[in-house]
Design a protein around this motif. Structure first.
Motif, PDB file in Angstrom:
ATOM      1  N   PRO A  69     -24.485 -13.873  26.091  1.00  0.00           N
ATOM      2  CA  PRO A  69     -24.811 -14.502  27.385  1.00  0.00           C
ATOM      3  C   PRO A  69     -26.244 -15.027  27.458  1.00  0.00           C
ATOM      4  O   PRO A  69     -26.467 -16.112  28.000  1.00  0.00           O
ATOM      5  CB  PRO A  69     -24.611 -13.365  28.387  1.00  0.00           C
ATOM      6  N   ILE A  70     -27.187 -14.285  26.886  1.00  0.00           N
ATOM      7  CA  ILE A  70     -28.585 -14.743  26.994  1.00  0.00           C
ATOM      8  C   ILE A  70     -28.795 -16.023  26.199  1.00  0.00           C
ATOM      9  O   ILE A  70     -29.377 -16.994  26.690  1.00  0.00           O
ATOM     10  CB  ILE A  70     -29.544 -13.636  26.527  1.00  0.00           C
ATOM     11  N   SER A  71     -28.262 -16.052  24.971  1.00  0.00           N
ATOM     12  CA  SER A  71     -28.400 -17.268  24.157  1.00  0.00           C
ATOM     13  C   SER A  71     -27.695 -18.428  24.825  1.00  0.00           C
ATOM     14  O   SER A  71     -28.200 -19.556  24.822  1.00  0.00           O
ATOM     15  CB  SER A  71     -27.812 -17.059  22.764  1.00  0.00           C
ATOM     16  N   SER A  72     -26.513 -18.191  25.396  1.00  0.00           N
ATOM     17  CA  SER A  72     -25.816 -19.338  25.982  1.00  0.00           C
ATOM     18  C   SER A  72     -26.550 -19.814  27.224  1.00  0.00           C
ATOM     19  O   SER A  72     -26.560 -21.005  27.517  1.00  0.00           O
ATOM     20  CB  SER A  72     -24.338 -19.076  26.260  1.00  0.00           C
ATOM     21  N   HIS A  73     -27.200 -18.890  27.933  1.00  0.00           N
ATOM     22  CA  HIS A  73     -27.997 -19.315  29.077  1.00  0.00           C
ATOM     23  C   HIS A  73     -29.132 -20.246  28.630  1.00  0.00           C
ATOM     24  O   HIS A  73     -29.406 -21.265  29.260  1.00  0.00           O
ATOM     25  CB  HIS A  73     -28.562 -18.094  29.791  1.00  0.00           C
ATOM     26  N   LYS A  74     -29.759 -19.877  27.500  1.00  0.00           N
ATOM     27  CA  LYS A  74     -30.837 -20.724  26.976  1.00  0.00           C
ATOM     28  C   LYS A  74     -30.332 -22.111  26.622  1.00  0.00           C
ATOM     29  O   LYS A  74     -30.994 -23.121  26.860  1.00  0.00           O
ATOM     30  CB  LYS A  74     -31.454 -20.082  25.731  1.00  0.00           C
ATOM     31  N   ILE A  75     -29.141 -22.164  26.022  1.00  0.00           N
ATOM     32  CA  ILE A  75     -28.574 -23.462  25.661  1.00  0.00           C
ATOM     33  C   ILE A  75     -28.285 -24.274  26.922  1.00  0.00           C
ATOM     34  O   ILE A  75     -28.550 -25.479  26.976  1.00  0.00           O
ATOM     35  CB  ILE A  75     -27.285 -23.281  24.828  1.00  0.00           C
TER      36      ILE A  75
END
Ligand SMILES: Nc1ncnc2c1ncn2[C@@H]1O[C@H](COP(=O)(O)OP(=O)(O)OP(=O)(O)O)[C@@H](O)[C@H]1O
Ligand SMILES: [Mg+2]
Lengths: 281, 251
Positions: free
Chosen positions: B180-186
């Protein structure tokens, strides 16, 4: 419980087979090295044979085998890899490519003596290369091609399409994709196939028998259009054709040890390249 | 009226005898994010991949219709496919960094498109900054790209696309392999990139589609059922199928 016993038996079966195979390998190596290592001296490796090959060394045979393998590599690796790249990357799957693949597999099954005869007809006679290390190397190259093509194609197949798409989507051509991504990624697999094939080829006797190997050469031949001595043939000759076989038996085992060590060396080099490559990506 | 950057008109696509895309008509507005949603197997990836001609490699794919980048006919044989792919970049579902260093992952495309050698370091740096990866990797540009985390790899793949300054970026479920954190960054990155790029993204995540999209296309069994603003698709869909899908009743 029953399941556990079953899997235990399976394990015994597999581990047992592995141990038996290793045991045989160990026995063979022990037998050869125990009888052969004592005759390996600097003189044995670096001198020419002398006194009707009962004394002296096997230097010409070592050089002959190295030169022969070099020619085989130069011929078989580029053609084999190119052919595999064509089949796997360019050719659209069709009946024709399947026929080509089946023929290549069949070629791999042909006895090596037949390659020898074919090499004699093609390289020695038709191409007029004479009985020479060049003819013999090309013949061994033909013998190696099917293996190199097949193992290279297997290595290429293991590269996922997502790797190819990565560069294609950046606007790379198919050729750039193959050169910059596919081949470097497949290199360890290709190399394994190449080394295994060349190790086998280096030990072949039949294909070089008619095409250029010589019993004995006075001096060292380094020209590619001359006959040459080679380790496997030298070994064959020492152990079956020599007039005093008992006397030269240690030399025969020494020759066998050198041949094995040479092949080990190929493999260590390949291992090293694979290792270096792996730590890079 | 929005300016149209990318469009498909009367697009049909077949794999062998199977018709996968059925009469698709769609216009992607410039410098906006358009999401494609729909149940698995409905043809979202297939549609996306038609725009950068990724189907050229499948021997059994056949395409009818007109696809355009501005006024350029994408499938006109006169146009070079490599040039089109330079203008229409693509980011894949699974991060697929090249088996090279971080730096080379970006410089590779610049080299093959013959950018002047002395400009390359600067272009690499600014693409990494634009993808918010620079701070994390600036000291280890020589490290193999596969050593990065999944999320970093995906941002590297975006940077690798951005470095060529494409006009359109196609993204096929770019967050589905990420935490979730990485996808939020994307997602944040996409919101920033849309100022300069036209973005088409396939996603299965309705919240994500709602957060980032200007427009949304809903596909079902190879057809584009409904195409409208994100607000209309999620709050006031015209089609019953769309309503069920965004309401989470199937798919
Ligand atoms: N190379 C191919 N050859 C034959 N059929 C294909 C090929 N690629 C995709 N298909 C078929 O096309 C249809 C659409 O596939 P596509 O990958 O576009 O779906 P999708 O909407 O992206 O699904 P998902 O959400 O699971 O990614 C599927 O029925 C699939 O089986
Ligand atoms: Mg898909």
């Amino acid at each position: 419980m029953k399941k556990k016993t079953r899997s235990f038996f399976n394990w015994i079966l597999l581990a047992g087979s592995t141990i038996i195979v290793c045991l045989f390998l160990g026995i063979i190596l022990f037998d050869i090295f125990s009888k052969g290592l004592s005759s390996i001296t600097w003189n044995f490796i670096s001198a020419l044979p002398s006194d009707g090959m009962t004394k002296g060394g096997i230097f010409p045979a070592i050089i002959g085998t190295i030169l022969l393998t070099f020619i085989t590599t130069l011929f078989a690796v580029p053609f084999g890899v190119a052919c595999a790249v064509y089949l796997n990357e360019y050719a659209r799957p069709s009946v024709l490519t399947n026929i080509i693949r089946a023929s290549i597999r069949n070629l791999a099954g042909i006895p090596s003596i037949i390659y020898g005869l074919f090499g004699l007809a093609l390289f020695v006679q038709a191409f007029k290369l004479g009985t020479s290390v060049l003819s013999a190397g090309l013949t061994l190259g033909l013998l190696s091609l099917p293996y190199i093509i097949t193992t290279t194609e297997e290595a290429l197949k293991r590269i996922p399409n997502s790797m190819r798409e990565a560069t294609l989507a950046l606007g790379a051509t198919q050729f750039e994709t193959i050169k910059d991504v596919v081949l470097p990624k497949a290199l360890p697999g290709i190399l394994t196939g190449v080394i295994l094939t060349l190790s086998r080829a280096a030990g072949e006797t039949a294909p070089i028998l008619f095409t250029g190997v010589a019993f004995y050469i006075n001096g060292l031949s380094t020209s590619i259009n001359q006959e040459f001595m080679a380790l496997p043939y030298h070994l064959y000759m020492l152990s079956t054709q020599h007039q005093s076989i008992e006397q030269v038996r240690p030399l025969a085992y020494g020759t066998a040890s050198v041949l094995i060590l040479l092949v080990f060396m190929f493999n260590i080099i390949a291992f090293y390249i694979r290792f270096k490559h792996r730590s890079q990506d | 009226m929005d300016e149209i950057k990318l469009s498909a008109h009367a697009l049909n696509l077949y794999f062998g005898n199977k018709k996968i895309l059925k009469n698709i008509n769609i216009d992607f507005p410039k410098n906006q994010v358009t999401s494609l949603i729909g149940p698995s197997g409905c043809g979202k990836s297939t549609l996306l991949r038609s725009f950068n001609r990724m189907h050229d490699l499948s021997p059994d794919a056949r395409i009818e219709g007109t696809l355009k980048l501005d006024e350029l006919d994408i499938y006109d044989q006169k146009n070079s496919v490599t040039e089109i792919r330079k203008r229409i970049g693509m980011v894949f579902q699974k991060p697929n960094p090249l088996p090279k260093t971080i730096y080379e992952n970006l410089s590779y495309a610049l080299n093959i498109h013959k950018f002047p050698k002395n400009e390359i370091p600067q272009l690499v740096e600014s693409a990494l900054k634009e993808s918010y990866l620079w701070e994390e990797v600036k000291d280890e540009l020589k490290k193999p790209a596969v050593k990065l985390s999944g999320g970093q790899q995906q941002r590297l793949c975006i940077a690798r696309t951005v470095v060529l300054r494409p006009e359109v970026i196609l993204m096929d479920e770019p967050c589905s392999a990420l935490d979730p954190i990485s996808s939020h960054k994307i997602e944040e990155l996409i919101m920033i990139l849309k100022k300069n790029y036209t973005i088409v993204i396939v996603t299965h995540n309705m919240q994500q589609a709602q957060r980032i999209s200007d427009k949304v296309g809903f596909m079902y069994l190879g057809e584009l059922v409904e195409f409208d603003t994100a607000d209309n698709i999620f709050k006031n869909p015209a089609n019953e199928l769309t309503k069920n899908y965004v309401g989470g009743h199937f798919g």
